[in-house]
Design an enzyme around this catalytic site. Sequence first.
Site, PDB file in Angstrom:
ATOM      1  N   GLY A  18      14.511 -45.114  64.916  1.00 39.97           N
ATOM      2  CA  GLY A  18      14.129 -46.254  64.078  1.00 39.97           C
ATOM      3  C   GLY A  18      14.984 -47.500  64.228  1.00 39.97           C
ATOM      4  O   GLY A  18      14.948 -48.386  63.363  1.00 39.97           O
ATOM      5  N   ASN A  20      14.565 -49.954  66.347  1.00 38.40           N
ATOM      6  CA  ASN A  20      13.662 -51.114  66.471  1.00 38.40           C
ATOM      7  C   ASN A  20      13.018 -51.448  65.130  1.00 38.40           C
ATOM      8  O   ASN A  20      12.904 -52.615  64.765  1.00 38.40           O
ATOM      9  CB  ASN A  20      12.580 -50.844  67.521  1.00 38.40           C
ATOM     10  CG  ASN A  20      13.093 -51.077  68.927  1.00 38.40           C
ATOM     11  OD1 ASN A  20      13.288 -52.216  69.358  1.00 38.40           O
ATOM     12  ND2 ASN A  20      13.348 -50.000  69.648  1.00 38.40           N
ATOM     13  N   ASN A 108       2.890 -52.493  71.131  1.00 37.28           N
ATOM     14  CA  ASN A 108       3.860 -51.439  71.466  1.00 37.28           C
ATOM     15  C   ASN A 108       5.007 -52.012  72.283  1.00 37.28           C
ATOM     16  O   ASN A 108       4.835 -52.992  73.009  1.00 37.28           O
ATOM     17  CB  ASN A 108       3.162 -50.357  72.303  1.00 37.28           C
ATOM     18  CG  ASN A 108       4.088 -49.212  72.673  1.00 37.28           C
ATOM     19  OD1 ASN A 108       4.869 -48.736  71.846  1.00 37.28           O
ATOM     20  ND2 ASN A 108       4.018 -48.769  73.919  1.00 37.28           N
ATOM     21  N   HIS A 110       7.680 -50.645  75.241  1.00 35.92           N
ATOM     22  CA  HIS A 110       7.949 -49.536  76.165  1.00 35.92           C
ATOM     23  C   HIS A 110       9.250 -49.839  76.912  1.00 35.92           C
ATOM     24  O   HIS A 110       9.445 -50.971  77.376  1.00 35.92           O
ATOM     25  CB  HIS A 110       6.784 -49.374  77.152  1.00 35.92           C
ATOM     26  CG  HIS A 110       6.950 -48.180  78.022  1.00 35.92           C
ATOM     27  ND1 HIS A 110       6.707 -46.896  77.565  1.00 35.92           N
ATOM     28  CD2 HIS A 110       7.383 -48.053  79.297  1.00 35.92           C
ATOM     29  CE1 HIS A 110       6.967 -46.044  78.537  1.00 35.92           C
ATOM     30  NE2 HIS A 110       7.380 -46.716  79.602  1.00 35.92           N
ATOM     31  N   ASP A 151       0.441 -46.563  77.223  1.00 30.40           N
ATOM     32  CA  ASP A 151       1.184 -47.607  77.943  1.00 30.40           C
ATOM     33  C   ASP A 151       0.323 -48.491  78.837  1.00 30.40           C
ATOM     34  O   ASP A 151       0.777 -48.966  79.881  1.00 30.40           O
ATOM     35  CB  ASP A 151       2.314 -46.968  78.778  1.00 30.40           C
ATOM     36  CG  ASP A 151       3.243 -46.145  77.893  1.00 30.40           C
ATOM     37  OD1 ASP A 151       3.519 -46.583  76.763  1.00 30.40           O
ATOM     38  OD2 ASP A 151       3.671 -45.070  78.342  1.00 30.40           O
TER      39      ASP A 151
HETATM   40  C1  GAR Z   1      12.686 -47.277  72.195  1.00 33.07           C
HETATM   41  O1  GAR Z   1      13.528 -47.405  73.312  1.00 33.07           O
HETATM   42  C2  GAR Z   1      11.245 -47.563  72.599  1.00 33.07           C
HETATM   43  O2  GAR Z   1      11.133 -48.519  73.608  1.00 33.07           O
HETATM   44  C3  GAR Z   1      10.832 -46.199  73.102  1.00 33.07           C
HETATM   45  O3  GAR Z   1      11.411 -45.280  72.208  1.00 33.07           O
HETATM   46  C4  GAR Z   1      12.629 -45.825  71.728  1.00 33.07           C
HETATM   47  C5  GAR Z   1      12.633 -45.710  70.212  1.00 33.07           C
HETATM   48  O4  GAR Z   1      13.877 -46.021  69.687  1.00 33.07           O
HETATM   49  N1  GAR Z   1       9.414 -46.089  73.151  1.00 33.07           N
HETATM   50  C6  GAR Z   1       8.785 -45.337  74.064  1.00 33.07           C
HETATM   51  O5  GAR Z   1       9.369 -44.708  74.904  1.00 33.07           O
HETATM   52  C7  GAR Z   1       7.262 -45.379  73.955  1.00 33.07           C
HETATM   53  N2  GAR Z   1       6.659 -44.829  75.131  1.00 33.07           N
HETATM   54  P1  GAR Z   1      14.021 -46.360  68.145  1.00 33.07           P
HETATM   55  O6  GAR Z   1      13.303 -45.255  67.382  1.00 33.07           O
HETATM   56  O7  GAR Z   1      15.492 -46.342  67.899  1.00 33.07           O
HETATM   57  O8  GAR Z   1      13.403 -47.697  67.919  1.00 33.07           O
END
Ligand code: GAR
Length: 196
Positions: A18, A20, A108, A110, A151
């Site tokens: 979480g 982001n 989203n 990625h 994606d």
């Molecule tokens: C982030 O790096 C995001 O880009 C990635 O998961 C992480 C979540 O971190 N998303 C993916 O890989 C989607 N395919 P967070 O929960 O700390 O934000």
Amino acid sequence: MQNMKQKIHLAILGSGNGTNAQRICEYFSENECIDVCCIIYNKKDAYIAERAKNLGIDSQYFNKHDFYDSDVVLQYLQEKQTDYVILAGFLLLVPENILQAYPKRVINIHPALLPKYGGKGMYGHHVHQAVIDNHETESGITIHIVDQHYDQGTTLFQARCHVTPEDSADTLADKIHLLEQEYFPVIIEKTVQKNA
Ligand code: GAR
């Protein structure tokens, strides 16, 4: 009486840590036009739930069955008067009913330069390890509109970073994390403003 314009409401969907989600909530906390109306998560013990509590943002857990076999998630989004759905580390495919209710309004992030290193199973650490294993010299982030495939969908923004021979999946994750924190809220804001 003056016309009161409603704020644009962002719902955040996440499955993990979480970071982001927290950044987005903090970025918009004083914003007069945009706010975060809720955080939805699909893993009971995900730390994103704790962050939501600490931030004072309404949050709700839904399981896979809720997402794919019923309308309860969509109903919750509508109750919260959601305008945009933001995927911040959300690892399920977004169900059709939500995509239909929010056309071009599901966004989203990625952690790679799509179309490379995308698709089912390509998330988080797996992405960074694959980039390292393939001796790439650059990686980055992609922010894109979500469609019914993993994606894919129109790219809104990419930012790049160097990958050096000394990098591991962990050090690359740190670099990507910095890009995410810097750009994700800004690109959300720009996209919302452009559509307003
Ligand atoms: C982030 O790096 C995001 O880009 C990635 O998961 C992480 C979540 O971190 N998303 C993916 O890989 C989607 N395919 P967070 O929960 O700390 O934000």
